[in-house]
Design a protein around this motif. Structure first.
Motif, PDB file in Angstrom:
ATOM      1  N   TYR A  75      48.558  41.051  49.307  1.00  0.00           N
ATOM      2  CA  TYR A  75      47.593  40.620  48.235  1.00  0.00           C
ATOM      3  C   TYR A  75      47.086  39.193  48.122  1.00  0.00           C
ATOM      4  O   TYR A  75      46.617  38.568  47.117  1.00  0.00           O
ATOM      5  CB  TYR A  75      48.430  41.695  47.088  1.00  0.00           C
ATOM      6  CG  TYR A  75      48.299  41.549  45.687  1.00  0.00           C
ATOM      7  CD1 TYR A  75      47.433  42.121  45.201  1.00  0.00           C
ATOM      8  CD2 TYR A  75      48.590  40.376  45.007  1.00  0.00           C
ATOM      9  CE1 TYR A  75      46.624  41.924  43.533  1.00  0.00           C
ATOM     10  CE2 TYR A  75      48.409  39.992  43.675  1.00  0.00           C
ATOM     11  CZ  TYR A  75      47.342  41.482  43.121  1.00  0.00           C
ATOM     12  OH  TYR A  75      47.346  41.055  41.557  1.00  0.00           O
ATOM     13  N   ASP A  76      49.193  37.883  47.928  1.00  0.00           N
ATOM     14  CA  ASP A  76      48.763  37.496  47.283  1.00  0.00           C
ATOM     15  C   ASP A  76      48.267  36.344  47.815  1.00  0.00           C
ATOM     16  O   ASP A  76      47.744  34.554  47.716  1.00  0.00           O
ATOM     17  CB  ASP A  76      50.159  36.697  47.369  1.00  0.00           C
ATOM     18  CG  ASP A  76      51.698  37.503  46.468  1.00  0.00           C
ATOM     19  OD1 ASP A  76      50.858  37.268  45.977  1.00  0.00           O
ATOM     20  OD2 ASP A  76      52.719  37.690  46.289  1.00  0.00           O
ATOM     21  N   LYS A 120      42.989  32.585  47.033  1.00  0.00           N
ATOM     22  CA  LYS A 120      42.104  32.610  48.477  1.00  0.00           C
ATOM     23  C   LYS A 120      40.661  32.729  47.375  1.00  0.00           C
ATOM     24  O   LYS A 120      39.248  32.733  47.197  1.00  0.00           O
ATOM     25  CB  LYS A 120      41.328  33.181  49.635  1.00  0.00           C
ATOM     26  CG  LYS A 120      42.325  32.691  50.315  1.00  0.00           C
ATOM     27  CD  LYS A 120      42.115  34.012  51.729  1.00  0.00           C
ATOM     28  CE  LYS A 120      42.671  33.187  53.113  1.00  0.00           C
ATOM     29  NZ  LYS A 120      42.620  33.825  54.366  1.00  0.00           N
ATOM     30  N   GLY A 121      41.162  33.150  46.081  1.00  0.00           N
ATOM     31  CA  GLY A 121      40.111  33.360  45.103  1.00  0.00           C
ATOM     32  C   GLY A 121      39.466  34.692  44.395  1.00  0.00           C
ATOM     33  O   GLY A 121      38.819  34.915  43.800  1.00  0.00           O
ATOM     34  N   ALA A 122      40.323  35.902  45.272  1.00  0.00           N
ATOM     35  CA  ALA A 122      40.267  37.389  44.996  1.00  0.00           C
ATOM     36  C   ALA A 122      40.386  37.690  43.596  1.00  0.00           C
ATOM     37  O   ALA A 122      41.415  37.415  43.555  1.00  0.00           O
ATOM     38  CB  ALA A 122      40.592  37.908  45.789  1.00  0.00           C
ATOM     39  N   LYS A 133      40.327  43.065  44.023  1.00  0.00           N
ATOM     40  CA  LYS A 133      39.178  42.995  45.367  1.00  0.00           C
ATOM     41  C   LYS A 133      40.866  42.575  46.150  1.00  0.00           C
ATOM     42  O   LYS A 133      40.608  43.260  46.993  1.00  0.00           O
ATOM     43  CB  LYS A 133      38.742  41.237  45.552  1.00  0.00           C
ATOM     44  CG  LYS A 133      37.138  41.847  45.404  1.00  0.00           C
ATOM     45  CD  LYS A 133      36.280  40.918  46.327  1.00  0.00           C
ATOM     46  CE  LYS A 133      34.664  41.687  45.963  1.00  0.00           C
ATOM     47  NZ  LYS A 133      34.191  41.606  44.936  1.00  0.00           N
ATOM     48  N   ALA A 134      41.934  41.609  45.676  1.00  0.00           N
ATOM     49  CA  ALA A 134      43.206  41.963  45.976  1.00  0.00           C
ATOM     50  C   ALA A 134      43.312  43.223  46.812  1.00  0.00           C
ATOM     51  O   ALA A 134      44.333  42.991  47.802  1.00  0.00           O
ATOM     52  CB  ALA A 134      43.963  40.694  45.124  1.00  0.00           C
ATOM     53  N   ASN A 164      48.792  21.238  51.225  1.00  0.00           N
ATOM     54  CA  ASN A 164      47.828  21.674  51.989  1.00  0.00           C
ATOM     55  C   ASN A 164      47.309  22.510  51.464  1.00  0.00           C
ATOM     56  O   ASN A 164      46.267  23.714  51.754  1.00  0.00           O
ATOM     57  CB  ASN A 164      48.694  22.557  53.566  1.00  0.00           C
ATOM     58  CG  ASN A 164      49.242  24.088  53.118  1.00  0.00           C
ATOM     59  OD1 ASN A 164      49.542  24.211  52.082  1.00  0.00           O
ATOM     60  ND2 ASN A 164      50.149  23.930  54.609  1.00  0.00           N
ATOM     61  N   GLY A 165      47.502  23.630  50.134  1.00  0.00           N
ATOM     62  CA  GLY A 165      45.947  24.276  49.537  1.00  0.00           C
ATOM     63  C   GLY A 165      46.890  26.044  49.556  1.00  0.00           C
ATOM     64  O   GLY A 165      46.375  26.588  49.104  1.00  0.00           O
ATOM     65  N   GLN A 166      47.702  25.867  50.790  1.00  0.00           N
ATOM     66  CA  GLN A 166      47.625  27.175  51.047  1.00  0.00           C
ATOM     67  C   GLN A 166      49.305  27.915  49.500  1.00  0.00           C
ATOM     68  O   GLN A 166      49.600  27.173  49.018  1.00  0.00           O
ATOM     69  CB  GLN A 166      49.009  27.355  52.438  1.00  0.00           C
ATOM     70  CG  GLN A 166      48.272  27.004  53.396  1.00  0.00           C
ATOM     71  CD  GLN A 166      46.668  28.540  53.451  1.00  0.00           C
ATOM     72  OE1 GLN A 166      47.608  29.553  53.775  1.00  0.00           O
ATOM     73  NE2 GLN A 166      45.939  28.294  53.835  1.00  0.00           N
TER      74      GLN A 166
END
Lengths: 81, 335
Positions: free
Chosen positions: B74-75, B80-82, B86-87, B141-143
């Protein structure tokens, strides 16, 4: 230790939403489930959750029974303790 | 049963967390192995050195692991923008697939912990905390800072080899401008105001608290625990704060030195005695079946009721940073 939700009959809360439709979806290969079918599972479970929350909020706590101390009108001080 | 240098070296030869110089000396210690050693050195020897695991692995462990992984799915989807729905769909699909094997649903033969209750727990819990005031921190790193593997120096050495702490953090979140480690705990028991008391003091939470400060390279304010009660047909989620003061953190680190030295001493002497005061904790030690036998009968018991599984805490999860640099100033505990 497991616990049923006090004052809540979970079987009734969940009865409407433990339907054959969920059973059927759970019995199928998940690779074959469409987004719509997954959405149906999510909607059913969210509805269950809402019903459970409502039932818990609605339950009325019974008034506490007076303990022996109150019944006798005695406290620890009265006993010199 | 009596360990020898040869038998211990052989038992740990494929395990990167153990020393090659001192058989049985664990150089990379995670909260599980440290906690097991604190609880009972013999249990530590059996689980972490010998890699002995009961065949009837607890359904509670499997359920808890799947719940963690489902929340992670879910996270990642949210990061990623869901959107929430959607998640949730991604999470439910993952949960259904993870509990499907050989063309049919996996059965755990447990009244409360089963496939339906796993999916129910994920949906009810994630939906309850939506929108979640705890925002997942994004790494450079965006993660998302989820399931982060870490390794950090303790500043302690044994015979020239560094002793390090390692492990995996569930998640780092921001709440009201403060940073917290977030962890999930499942329980079959009631969630009352005292439930969260058990985490202070607590070995795992203290280690997470220390690690969080190092991973983020800034102080954190403690650990937030999402407790999920799995009942017969229902799920309850509550969130509790497990704070740690700077003094508590320092105290834990100082006492860590004692425990690491004890682990070193046990390895040097090849001696991991039973703590027979903890055999009945937490519903009974899963190794009681071995320890209750006469020493000459224990290997037979192990071969019949247990299997081999290496516990190597250096195996990484997720996509966390490659290596957390250390030592941190706060970890400069002297030997």
């Amino acid at each position: 230790m497991t616990e049923a939700a006090p004052g809540v009959d979970n079987s009734k809360v969940l009865a409407e939403a433990s339907p054959s439709s969920l059973d059927e979806l759970f019995s199928r290969d998940p690779e074959e489930l469409t987004e719509q079918e997954l959405g149906k599972i999510v909607d059913e479970l969210i509805a269950q959750s809402a019903r459970f929350a409502s039932a818990e909020a609605a339950k009325v706590k019974p008034p506490r029974k007076a303990g022996p101390q109150a019944a006798l009108g005695l406290g620890l001080k009265d006993l010199g303790l | 049963m009596k360990p020898t240098a040869e038998s211990v070296a052989k038992a740990t030869e494929g395990n990167r967390s153990f020393s090659r110089q001192v058989p049985g000396l664990q150089l990379a210690v995670d909260s599980t192995s440290l906690g097991t050693f604190k609880e009972c050195p013999r249990k530590y020897y059996l689980r972490h050195i010998r890699g002995v695991v009961p065949k009837d692995t607890s359904v509670h462990l499997v359920f808890g692991l799947l719940l963690h992984q489902g929340c992670e799915v879910y996270d990642h989807a949210r990061a990623k923008g869901a959107d929430h729905r959607k998640a949730l769909l991604a999470c439910v699909r993952w949960g259904l697939k993870a509990t499907w094997a050989n063309g049919k649903p996996v059965s755990w033969n447990h009244p409360e912990k089963n496939r339906l209750s796993l999916i129910r727990a994920l949906v009810w819990h994630l939906n309850k905390f939506n929108p979640d005031p705890c925002e997942t921190v994004l790494l450079a790193n965006g993660q998302p800072a989820v399931e982060l593997s870490f390794t950090m120096s303790t500043g302690l050495k044994h015979g020239g080899e560094d002793l390090v702490l390692c492990g995996h953090l569930d998640k780092i979140v921001s709440l009201g401008g403060f940073k917290f480690i977030k962890d999930i705990k499942t329980t079959s028991g009631a969630l009352n105001p005292w439930f969260f008391d058990r985490f202070n003091p607590d070995n795992q939470m203290s280690l997470y608290d220390v690690a969080g400060s190092v991973v983020l390279e800034e102080p954190i304010s403690g650990v937030i625990v999402d407790a999920i009660q799995i009942g017969a047909g229902f799920v309850r989620s509550e969130r509790g704060l497990v704070p740690r003061s700077a003094e508590q953190r320092q105290e834990w680190l100082e006492e860590l030195g004692f425990w690491l030295r004890s682990m070193s001493q046990a390895a040097q002497e090849l001696e991991w005695p039973m703590n027979d005061k903890s055999c009945h904790n937490y519903g009974g030690c899963p190794y009681r079946g071995i320890c209750s036998k006469s020493p000459g009968l224990r290997e037979t018991e192990i071969s019949q009721r247990y299997f081999q599984e290496t516990w190597d805490p250096l195996v990484r999860r997720g996509q966390g940073p490659e290596q957390v640099p250390g030592p941190s100033p706060s970890l400069s505990t002297s030997t």
